[in-house]
Design a protein around this motif. Structure first.
Motif, mmCIF file in Angstrom:
data_model
loop_
_atom_site.group_PDB
_atom_site.id
_atom_site.type_symbol
_atom_site.label_atom_id
_atom_site.label_comp_id
_atom_site.label_asym_id
_atom_site.label_seq_id
_atom_site.Cartn_x
_atom_site.Cartn_y
_atom_site.Cartn_z
ATOM 1 N N CYS A 1 1.912 -1.406 -8.757
ATOM 2 C CA CYS A 1 3.289 -1.804 -8.439
ATOM 3 C C CYS A 1 4.194 -0.600 -8.214
ATOM 4 C CB CYS A 1 3.843 -2.687 -9.551
ATOM 5 S SG CYS A 1 3.107 -4.346 -9.614
ATOM 6 N N GLY A 2 3.822 0.551 -8.785
ATOM 7 C CA GLY A 2 4.615 1.754 -8.599
ATOM 8 C C GLY A 2 4.245 2.571 -7.378
ATOM 9 N N LEU A 3 3.288 2.107 -6.582
ATOM 10 C CA LEU A 3 2.820 2.888 -5.434
ATOM 11 C C LEU A 3 3.947 3.346 -4.489
ATOM 12 C CD1 LEU A 3 -0.554 1.386 -4.122
ATOM 13 C CD2 LEU A 3 -0.170 3.557 -5.278
ATOM 14 N N PRO A 4 4.954 2.523 -4.207
ATOM 15 C CA PRO A 4 5.987 2.977 -3.266
ATOM 16 C C PRO A 4 6.718 4.243 -3.689
ATOM 17 C CG PRO A 4 6.064 0.592 -3.458
ATOM 18 C CD PRO A 4 5.105 1.080 -4.513
ATOM 19 N N SER A 5 6.583 4.640 -4.944
ATOM 20 C CA SER A 5 7.206 5.900 -5.395
ATOM 21 C C SER A 5 6.253 7.085 -5.295
ATOM 22 C CB SER A 5 7.695 5.758 -6.841
ATOM 23 O OG SER A 5 6.598 5.652 -7.740
ATOM 24 N N TRP A 6 5.009 6.841 -4.881
ATOM 25 C CA TRP A 6 4.010 7.912 -4.806
ATOM 26 C C TRP A 6 4.185 8.731 -3.534
ATOM 27 C CZ3 TRP A 6 -1.574 6.670 -6.769
ATOM 28 C CH2 TRP A 6 -1.503 6.091 -8.042
ATOM 29 N N HIS A 7 3.808 9.975 -3.611
ATOM 30 C CA HIS A 7 3.849 10.882 -2.469
ATOM 31 C C HIS A 7 2.899 10.389 -1.364
ATOM 32 C CE1 HIS A 7 4.260 14.643 -0.323
ATOM 33 N NE2 HIS A 7 2.989 14.969 -0.482
ATOM 34 N N ARG A 8 3.415 10.161 -0.164
ATOM 35 C CA ARG A 8 2.623 9.737 1.003
ATOM 36 C C ARG A 8 1.758 8.498 0.692
ATOM 37 N NH1 ARG A 8 -0.613 14.943 2.282
ATOM 38 N NH2 ARG A 8 -1.632 13.554 3.772
ATOM 39 N N TRP A 9 2.326 7.567 -0.045
ATOM 40 C CA TRP A 9 1.553 6.417 -0.523
ATOM 41 C C TRP A 9 0.999 5.567 0.610
ATOM 42 C CZ3 TRP A 9 2.862 1.209 0.088
ATOM 43 C CH2 TRP A 9 4.136 0.959 0.642
ATOM 44 N N GLN A 10 1.708 5.520 1.734
ATOM 45 C CA GLN A 10 1.251 4.668 2.837
ATOM 46 C C GLN A 10 0.001 5.210 3.533
ATOM 47 O OE1 GLN A 10 5.213 4.644 4.570
ATOM 48 N NE2 GLN A 10 5.275 2.421 4.377
ATOM 49 N N GLU A 11 -0.402 6.444 3.181
ATOM 50 C CA GLU A 11 -1.617 7.018 3.755
ATOM 51 C C GLU A 11 -2.844 6.820 2.881
ATOM 52 O OE1 GLU A 11 -1.078 11.118 5.095
ATOM 53 O OE2 GLU A 11 1.090 10.808 5.017
ATOM 54 N N LEU A 12 -2.668 6.298 1.675
ATOM 55 C CA LEU A 12 -3.790 6.198 0.739
ATOM 56 C C LEU A 12 -4.972 5.439 1.329
ATOM 57 C CD1 LEU A 12 -1.858 5.385 -2.572
ATOM 58 C CD2 LEU A 12 -2.992 7.544 -1.992
ATOM 59 N N LEU A 13 -4.689 4.330 2.014
ATOM 60 C CA LEU A 13 -5.774 3.497 2.538
ATOM 61 C C LEU A 13 -6.482 4.127 3.728
ATOM 62 C CD1 LEU A 13 -4.239 -0.078 2.205
ATOM 63 C CD2 LEU A 13 -6.061 0.934 0.839
ATOM 64 N N ASP A 14 -5.960 5.236 4.240
ATOM 65 C CA ASP A 14 -6.695 5.978 5.273
ATOM 66 C C ASP A 14 -7.903 6.697 4.671
ATOM 67 O OD1 ASP A 14 -4.791 5.210 7.121
ATOM 68 O OD2 ASP A 14 -3.650 7.087 6.972
ATOM 69 N N TYR A 15 -7.914 6.814 3.340
ATOM 70 C CA TYR A 15 -8.959 7.590 2.666
ATOM 71 C C TYR A 15 -9.807 6.769 1.704
ATOM 72 C CZ TYR A 15 -6.312 11.520 4.486
ATOM 73 O OH TYR A 15 -5.676 12.398 5.327
ATOM 74 N N CYS A 16 -9.315 5.612 1.268
ATOM 75 C CA CYS A 16 -10.026 4.869 0.234
ATOM 76 C C CYS A 16 -9.715 3.380 0.323
ATOM 77 C CB CYS A 16 -9.625 5.384 -1.150
ATOM 78 S SG CYS A 16 -7.897 5.026 -1.577
ATOM 79 N N HIS A 17 -10.496 2.592 -0.391
ATOM 80 C CA HIS A 17 -10.126 1.233 -0.759
ATOM 81 C C HIS A 17 -9.361 1.320 -2.071
ATOM 82 C CE1 HIS A 17 -12.716 -0.485 2.282
ATOM 83 N NE2 HIS A 17 -13.810 0.027 1.748
ATOM 84 N N ILE A 18 -8.556 0.310 -2.359
ATOM 85 C CA ILE A 18 -7.861 0.254 -3.643
ATOM 86 C C ILE A 18 -8.338 -0.978 -4.400
ATOM 87 C CG2 ILE A 18 -5.633 -0.094 -4.784
ATOM 88 C CD1 ILE A 18 -4.334 1.573 -2.601
ATOM 89 N N LEU A 19 -8.830 -0.757 -5.613
ATOM 90 C CA LEU A 19 -9.197 -1.839 -6.525
ATOM 91 C C LEU A 19 -8.148 -1.891 -7.620
ATOM 92 C CD1 LEU A 19 -13.059 -1.497 -7.129
ATOM 93 C CD2 LEU A 19 -11.876 -3.414 -6.050
ATOM 94 N N VAL A 20 -7.455 -3.007 -7.707
ATOM 95 C CA VAL A 20 -6.408 -3.170 -8.708
ATOM 96 C C VAL A 20 -6.987 -3.930 -9.889
ATOM 97 C CG1 VAL A 20 -4.074 -3.992 -9.171
ATOM 98 C CG2 VAL A 20 -4.702 -3.259 -6.852
ATOM 99 N N LEU A 21 -6.943 -3.323 -11.057
ATOM 100 C CA LEU A 21 -7.449 -3.951 -12.274
ATOM 101 C C LEU A 21 -6.314 -4.745 -12.901
ATOM 102 C CD1 LEU A 21 -9.408 -0.906 -13.751
ATOM 103 C CD2 LEU A 21 -10.098 -2.527 -11.975
ATOM 104 N N GLN A 22 -6.432 -6.057 -12.821
ATOM 105 C CA GLN A 22 -5.337 -6.933 -13.223
ATOM 106 C C GLN A 22 -5.767 -7.824 -14.382
ATOM 107 O OE1 GLN A 22 -3.764 -9.152 -9.933
ATOM 108 N NE2 GLN A 22 -1.860 -9.627 -10.976
ATOM 109 N N ARG A 23 -4.896 -7.966 -15.344
ATOM 110 C CA ARG A 23 -5.183 -8.836 -16.481
ATOM 111 C C ARG A 23 -5.182 -10.295 -16.027
ATOM 112 N NH1 ARG A 23 -4.129 -6.430 -21.576
ATOM 113 N NH2 ARG A 23 -3.206 -4.359 -21.448
#
Length: 214
Positions: free
Chosen positions: A112-134
């Motif tokens: 949920c905090g990703l929009p505050s990360w540096h260059r966050w919109q580029e993350l998926l150019d390099y990886c998949h994201i697995l979100v561990l959710q309760r």
């Protein structure tokens, strides 16, 4: 088949069995070739840990010793500035090549905090994201993430394909263990046995880590 590598970053201050059990479950469930635990030296979103990067790295190495699936990667500790995940992923891609499936593991709060990360919109150019959710999580992702989530999310995390570019959610019941609570217990000279691996506890005791100073 392409190699499948997971990435779990954090301060690991200290590493505890909640981190390790969650990492191992995901690594086995998704048939990772390895899952890399990457301690951060200077996280940009929080104060630098009082315990040195060298000690935290030593703790993580002790924690995963003998567990082949879990590996330790110290690349973020080699930087002289804050640890940005996008730069770590760029570095991993350069090392591993373009065909490896790379999975970035995030807890729900971090996601949920990703929009505050540096260059966050580029993350998926390099990886998949697995979100561990309760399983009991009932909150929604922030608005800034909703368009991305709608375009890139995959309902079945086992069906994620290609080296990068997709988001999926893994329902997990993590152990209710907090690094903050462990530090509090140690500072008040109370036991943290069974919350951290024995080798980690032995190192903490031998080096007097997290103890209150007079």
């Amino acid at each position: 088949m392409s190699r499948r590598i997971g990435v779990l970053g954090g301060t690991f201050n200290p590493v505890h069995i909640g981190h390790l059990r969650s990492a191992l479950e995901v690594a086995e469930e998704f048939a990772f070739d390895e899952l890399r635990l990457i301690p951060s030296a200077r996280p940009p979103h929080r104060d630098a840990p009082a315990v040195s990067a060298e000690d935290r790295l030593a703790l993580v190495r002790l924690a995963v010793e003998g567990i082949e699936l879990l590996q330790v990667d110290d690349r973020e500790l080699q930087r002289e500035r804050p640890s940005y995940s996008i730069e770590t992923l760029e570095s991993l891609r350069a090392e591993l090549g373009s065909e490896v499936q790379l999975f970035l593991l995030l807890g729900w709060d971090a996601y949920c905090g990703l929009p505050s990360w540096h260059r966050w919109q580029e993350l998926l150019d390099y990886c998949h994201i697995l979100v561990l959710q309760r399983p009991d999580a009932d909150s929604e992702a922030p608005e800034a993430l909703r368009d991305l989530q709608a375009a890139r999310s995959v309902a079945d995390p086992q069906s994620m394909s290609g080296p990068c570019g997709e988001i999926s959610f893994v329902w997990q019941t993590p152990l209710a263990i907090s690094a903050t609570r462990i530090r509090q217990l140690l500072a008040s000279n109370r036991s943290v046995r069974f919350l951290v691996p024995d080798a980690v506890l032995a190192y903490i005791n031998a080096h007097g880590l997290y103890r209150a100073t007079s």
